[in-house]
Design a protein around this motif. Structure first.
Motif, mmCIF file in Angstrom:
data_model
loop_
_atom_site.group_PDB
_atom_site.id
_atom_site.type_symbol
_atom_site.label_atom_id
_atom_site.label_comp_id
_atom_site.label_asym_id
_atom_site.label_seq_id
_atom_site.Cartn_x
_atom_site.Cartn_y
_atom_site.Cartn_z
ATOM 1 N N PRO A 368 47.866 42.798 55.975
ATOM 2 C CA PRO A 368 49.198 42.435 56.491
ATOM 3 C C PRO A 368 50.270 43.448 56.075
ATOM 4 C CG PRO A 368 48.097 40.546 55.518
ATOM 5 C CD PRO A 368 47.266 41.733 55.186
ATOM 6 N N HIS A 369 51.137 43.790 57.019
ATOM 7 C CA HIS A 369 52.246 44.700 56.758
ATOM 8 C C HIS A 369 53.534 43.900 56.904
ATOM 9 C CE1 HIS A 369 49.370 47.986 57.126
ATOM 10 N NE2 HIS A 369 48.937 47.395 58.220
ATOM 11 N N THR A 370 54.339 43.927 55.890
ATOM 12 C CA THR A 370 55.589 43.174 55.921
ATOM 13 C C THR A 370 56.751 44.140 55.733
ATOM 14 O OG1 THR A 370 54.468 41.281 54.917
ATOM 15 C CG2 THR A 370 56.885 41.260 54.914
ATOM 16 N N PRO A 371 57.440 44.512 56.819
ATOM 17 C CA PRO A 371 58.574 45.422 56.674
ATOM 18 C C PRO A 371 59.756 44.718 56.019
ATOM 19 C CG PRO A 371 58.461 44.618 58.926
ATOM 20 C CD PRO A 371 57.256 44.074 58.208
ATOM 21 N N GLY A 372 60.730 45.504 55.615
ATOM 22 C CA GLY A 372 61.939 44.934 55.030
ATOM 23 C C GLY A 372 62.812 44.293 56.099
ATOM 24 N N PRO A 373 63.920 43.718 55.714
ATOM 25 C CA PRO A 373 64.807 43.048 56.666
ATOM 26 C C PRO A 373 65.387 44.031 57.680
ATOM 27 C CG PRO A 373 65.872 43.287 54.520
ATOM 28 C CD PRO A 373 64.450 43.669 54.331
ATOM 29 N N GLY A 374 65.596 43.524 58.874
ATOM 30 C CA GLY A 374 66.190 44.336 59.918
ATOM 31 C C GLY A 374 65.216 45.266 60.606
ATOM 32 N N ASP A 396 50.863 52.252 57.811
ATOM 33 C CA ASP A 396 51.289 51.320 56.766
ATOM 34 C C ASP A 396 52.791 51.067 56.890
ATOM 35 O OD1 ASP A 396 51.042 49.634 54.626
ATOM 36 O OD2 ASP A 396 50.382 51.161 53.194
ATOM 37 N N ALA A 397 53.207 49.961 56.369
ATOM 38 C CA ALA A 397 54.628 49.618 56.265
ATOM 39 C C ALA A 397 54.859 48.989 54.901
ATOM 40 C CB ALA A 397 55.038 48.656 57.372
ATOM 41 N N VAL A 398 55.783 49.534 54.145
ATOM 42 C CA VAL A 398 56.026 49.068 52.771
ATOM 43 C C VAL A 398 57.487 48.660 52.658
ATOM 44 C CG1 VAL A 398 55.869 49.636 50.327
ATOM 45 C CG2 VAL A 398 54.290 50.713 51.972
ATOM 46 N N ALA A 399 57.735 47.403 52.327
ATOM 47 C CA ALA A 399 59.094 46.920 52.095
ATOM 48 C C ALA A 399 59.560 47.374 50.709
ATOM 49 C CB ALA A 399 59.140 45.399 52.193
ATOM 50 N N LEU A 400 60.768 47.994 50.633
ATOM 51 C CA LEU A 400 61.288 48.558 49.393
ATOM 52 C C LEU A 400 62.597 47.867 49.011
ATOM 53 C CD1 LEU A 400 60.676 52.324 50.226
ATOM 54 C CD2 LEU A 400 59.252 50.842 48.794
ATOM 55 N N PRO A 401 62.973 47.992 47.769
ATOM 56 C CA PRO A 401 64.262 47.413 47.337
ATOM 57 C C PRO A 401 65.420 47.988 48.160
ATOM 58 C CG PRO A 401 62.937 48.064 45.453
ATOM 59 C CD PRO A 401 62.239 48.599 46.655
ATOM 60 N N THR A 405 62.627 50.145 54.448
ATOM 61 C CA THR A 405 61.209 50.035 54.818
ATOM 62 C C THR A 405 60.647 51.441 54.977
ATOM 63 O OG1 THR A 405 61.497 47.923 55.966
ATOM 64 C CG2 THR A 405 59.555 49.244 56.554
ATOM 65 N N LEU A 406 59.504 51.687 54.346
ATOM 66 C CA LEU A 406 58.815 52.969 54.512
ATOM 67 C C LEU A 406 57.671 52.797 55.501
ATOM 68 C CD1 LEU A 406 58.459 55.953 53.588
ATOM 69 C CD2 LEU A 406 56.719 55.110 51.992
ATOM 70 N N LEU A 407 57.686 53.587 56.560
ATOM 71 C CA LEU A 407 56.590 53.608 57.533
ATOM 72 C C LEU A 407 55.741 54.853 57.299
ATOM 73 C CD1 LEU A 407 58.511 52.679 60.818
ATOM 74 C CD2 LEU A 407 57.413 51.145 59.168
ATOM 75 N N VAL A 408 54.436 54.679 57.397
ATOM 76 C CA VAL A 408 53.498 55.777 57.189
ATOM 77 C C VAL A 408 52.471 55.765 58.320
ATOM 78 C CG1 VAL A 408 51.829 56.868 55.629
ATOM 79 C CG2 VAL A 408 53.733 55.515 54.695
ATOM 80 N N VAL A 409 52.237 56.927 58.895
ATOM 81 C CA VAL A 409 51.103 57.113 59.801
ATOM 82 C C VAL A 409 50.414 58.401 59.372
ATOM 83 C CG1 VAL A 409 50.356 57.630 62.155
ATOM 84 C CG2 VAL A 409 52.106 55.883 61.756
ATOM 85 N N GLY A 410 49.094 58.335 59.147
ATOM 86 C CA GLY A 410 48.377 59.507 58.653
ATOM 87 C C GLY A 410 47.002 59.650 59.280
ATOM 88 N N VAL A 577 42.950 56.992 68.002
ATOM 89 C CA VAL A 577 44.360 56.953 68.387
ATOM 90 C C VAL A 577 45.004 55.813 67.615
ATOM 91 C CG1 VAL A 577 46.021 56.598 70.241
ATOM 92 C CG2 VAL A 577 43.913 57.879 70.688
ATOM 93 N N THR A 578 46.072 56.135 66.874
ATOM 94 C CA THR A 578 46.796 55.139 66.101
ATOM 95 C C THR A 578 48.270 55.194 66.477
ATOM 96 O OG1 THR A 578 45.248 55.263 64.260
ATOM 97 C CG2 THR A 578 47.426 54.394 63.777
ATOM 98 N N LEU A 579 48.869 54.040 66.706
ATOM 99 C CA LEU A 579 50.285 53.936 67.058
ATOM 100 C C LEU A 579 50.963 52.940 66.130
ATOM 101 C CD1 LEU A 579 50.095 53.617 70.962
ATOM 102 C CD2 LEU A 579 50.739 55.645 69.673
ATOM 103 N N LEU A 580 52.180 53.285 65.697
ATOM 104 C CA LEU A 580 53.006 52.359 64.922
ATOM 105 C C LEU A 580 54.419 52.423 65.487
ATOM 106 C CD1 LEU A 580 53.400 50.400 62.548
ATOM 107 C CD2 LEU A 580 53.870 52.394 61.099
ATOM 108 N N ALA A 581 54.886 51.312 66.037
ATOM 109 C CA ALA A 581 56.235 51.245 66.603
ATOM 110 C C ALA A 581 57.119 50.361 65.721
ATOM 111 C CB ALA A 581 56.174 50.682 68.021
ATOM 112 N N ALA A 582 58.377 50.798 65.549
ATOM 113 C CA ALA A 582 59.334 50.032 64.738
ATOM 114 C C ALA A 582 60.683 49.994 65.461
ATOM 115 C CB ALA A 582 59.492 50.659 63.355
ATOM 116 N N ARG A 583 61.363 48.868 65.356
ATOM 117 C CA ARG A 583 62.712 48.737 65.915
ATOM 118 C C ARG A 583 63.637 48.188 64.823
ATOM 119 N NH1 ARG A 583 61.830 45.715 70.108
ATOM 120 N NH2 ARG A 583 61.927 47.357 71.668
ATOM 121 N N THR A 584 64.816 48.749 64.763
ATOM 122 C CA THR A 584 65.805 48.282 63.787
ATOM 123 C C THR A 584 66.784 47.312 64.451
ATOM 124 O OG1 THR A 584 67.237 50.178 64.272
ATOM 125 C CG2 THR A 584 65.650 50.425 62.472
ATOM 126 N N HIS A 585 67.314 46.417 63.644
ATOM 127 C CA HIS A 585 68.281 45.423 64.139
ATOM 128 C C HIS A 585 69.552 45.494 63.310
ATOM 129 C CE1 HIS A 585 65.320 43.609 66.781
ATOM 130 N NE2 HIS A 585 64.459 43.591 65.748
#
Length: 585
Positions: A368-374, A396-401, A405-410, A577-585
């Motif tokens: 499970p990947h849990t991004p930070g707020p927004g 990966d997605a890592v929620a930080l203080p 949010t840190l997004l990683v694709v490798g 093929v790996t895709l990671l999409a993120a949207r900010t609010h």
């Protein structure tokens, strides 16, 4: 056209002794030249190794030499005046040719086969025969002459060469069809398709099951095999088609033929087995009844040997009117399965490693990947097409203080289990460093130094995106990776303009970060190069195609990923093929 008249029934030729006596008498009287010539011709006919015979219009023997008599196993005297078919019941082919020559007057040279009474082995033999009609001075038909030479050895040699050529072509076909795939199930199906209906009415391939019997036992014990392929000859009624399916697990008793073949490393042939043997043959009562319904009368088991050890076995069966298995059949089947065994063993190893790597990768990607707020995210992973090895893609997605949010694709260089294992190490390393609150460039620098110090045997590319919705910006950095796509509200998609650092694990350093405005409602798409890279095509072509996609920033993220894959993902990719999409609010 009228037929030429037949002569009166001619008498058999003079015997050799009579002709010699006449010749000597004529020579003493000084008038023997003609008889001398006739005597010389007779000595030639009598002494030639060719079989020579003269028949009257009713195919009665007028003359034959000792070669004919020896072939037929009767003295010359027992032939004279008797029809050829009566003397030799198996002379049908030569008799038909003789009658045709008598009727048409056209000489014929033919090859015919048959058997001779003196041959105790009753094996077929072949002869080359020259037949021509004998006509009198007034055109009357006197009979037919036949000169026959045995050509059995030459034909057998030619047939042997033809069989050898056929066998070589079959072995090459086996290597091509079975060895053309790295998918174990496809390789086994190619073998059963080759066997049925050419050699058998039924065929199956069972392999040692990694989840059960992983290695053939040294002594007969119950074994668990996995049925990889099964085939039946066309036209079998539906109730008689094989009950087993590809992928089914089958248990064989310790006393079964299958177990004996796997432990003995030798083929086993059962022609017309009795009920007791058939019960040992069938692993279950249901299968026993099925064999009986199929009317299987002959079964051959052949081990699939690779590197001196069995990886499974082939079962072939014949039913109803099909002949039993002969030693020649089994010899050819041994060669065929021996050629196929190496390819199947290679495919099994590859398939096992491929599935292991894929399961490892899926297990990590399913965390499970849990991004930070927004921040909302969506991801998609497509393994390489069938026949290609699993790569080392991850996201990966890592929620930080601080609400970041840190997004990683490798992407780890290389393929297979080792690449998947290295992927897990890089993923864990970046997660641990991310919690230290480092900016992306510093994070990459520390990850590179650590990977180099640990002497990881694979380098990796990756892109980092540190999203801060509250500040309306993102900090990006890349280690030899393709740039992410940015889609801001009411603007066209564009690739992030990033300085490209070296891949991780090289110990080269030199990473830089770039800050990019990312107002609410912005879309960021990170991906691996399998999406945009094609063999024989510059990667810039794929990157340019990505920027032309109609990707509105407000579309649901799963729809965005589907649209990207529909437009760009190849039907049969050589890379994941790996895709990671993120949207900010």
């Amino acid at each position: 056209m009228s037929q030429p008249p037949l002569s009166a029934r001619p008498a058999p030729f003079l015997s050799t002794e009579s002709l010699r006596a006449l010749s000597e008498t004529a020579r003493a009287a000084g008038t023997g030249q003609a008889l001398d010539e006739l005597w010389t011709a007779r000595r030639f006919l009598d002494g030639t190794p060719a079989a020579v015979a003269v028949l009257d219009p009713e195919l009665r023997y007028l003359y034959l030499n000792d070669t004919v008599a020896a072939l037929n196993g009767l003295p010359v005297e027992d032939h004279l005046g008797r029809p050829m078919p009566e003397v030799i019941p198996g002379s049908g082919p030569s008799a038909r040719v003789a009658r045709e020559v008598l009727r048409t007057g056209r000489a014929q040279t033919v090859v015919f086969d048959g058997r001779v009474p003196v041959d105790a082995a009753d094996t077929p033999r072949w002869w080359l025969g020259a037949f021509h009609r004998l006509d009198g001075e007034n055109g009357e038909v006197l009979g037919v002459a036949a000169v026959v030479m045995e050509v059995t050895e030459g034909i057998r040699q030619r047939e042997s060469l033809r069989r050898a050529q056929d066998r070589l072509e079959l072995l090459e076909e086996t290597a091509t069809r079975v060895g053309s795939t790295l998918d174990a199930a496809e390789a086994c199906r190619a073998l059963t398709d080759l066997l049925v209906p050419r050699f058998a009415d039924y065929a199956a391939v069972d392999v040692l099951d990694p989840e059960g019997t992983r290695k053939a036992p040294a002594t007969p014990v119950p074994v668990r095999l996995r049925r990889m392929a099964v085939a039946a000859a066309p036209g079998l009624p539906e109730p008689l088609t094989p009950t087993t399916r590809s992928g089914e697990v089958i248990f064989h008793q310790a006393s079964s033929s299958m177990t004996q073949v796997l432990t003995g490393h030798r083929p086993m042939v059962l022609n017309r087995p009795d009920d007791d043997t058939l019960r040992l043959l069938a692993p279950t009562r249901q299968r026993l009844e099925h064999y009986r319904a199929l009317k299987v009368h002959s079964v051959a088991y052949l081990p699939l040997m690779a590197g001196g050890e069995p990886v499974g076995a082939v079962i072939v069966g014949r039913r109803a009117d099909s002949p039993e298995f002969t030693p020649e059949d089994v010899e050819l089947l041994e060669l065929l399965t021996g050629r196929a065994a190496t390819a199947i063993a290679h495919a099994l190893r590859y398939t096992h490693e491929h599935e292991t790597a894929l399961e490892m990768q899926r297990a990590f990607l399913a965390t499970p990947h849990t991004p930070g707020p927004g921040v909302e995210i969506a991801s998609r992973y497509l393994p390489a097409g069938r026949g290609a090895e699993v790569g080392g893609d991850w996201f990966d997605a890592v929620a930080l203080p601080g609400g970041r949010t840190l997004l990683v694709v490798g992407d780890v260089m290389g393929h297979g289990v080792r690449a998947a294992a290295a992927m897990s190490e890089y993923r864990s390393l970046l997660r641990a460093l991310a919690l230290q609150g480092l900016d992306p460039d510093r994070l990459l620098t520390e990850a590179d130094r650590t990977a180099h110090a640990l002497d990881l045997d694979r380098v990796a590319t990756c892109v980092l995106a540190l999203l801060d919705p509250a500040a309306g910006e993102a900090v990006l950095a890349t280690a030899g990776h393709v740039p992410p796509l940015l889609v801001r509200p009411d603007t066209a998609p564009e690739l992030a303009d990033l300085p490209v650092g070296p891949p991780l694990g090289t110990g080269s350093d030199g990473y830089e970060s770039r800050r990019c405005p990312l107002p609410p409602g912005s879309l960021l798409l990170a991906y691996t190069d399998g999406l945009v890279e094609r063999r024989g095509e510059d990667i810039d072509t794929g990157l340019a195609a990505l920027t032309t996609l109609p990707l509105a920033s407000g579309r649901p993220l799963p729809d965005v990923l589907t649209s990207v894959l529909d437009r760009l993902a190849p039907a049969s990719s050589e890379d994941d093929v790996t895709l990671l999409a993120a949207r900010t609010h």
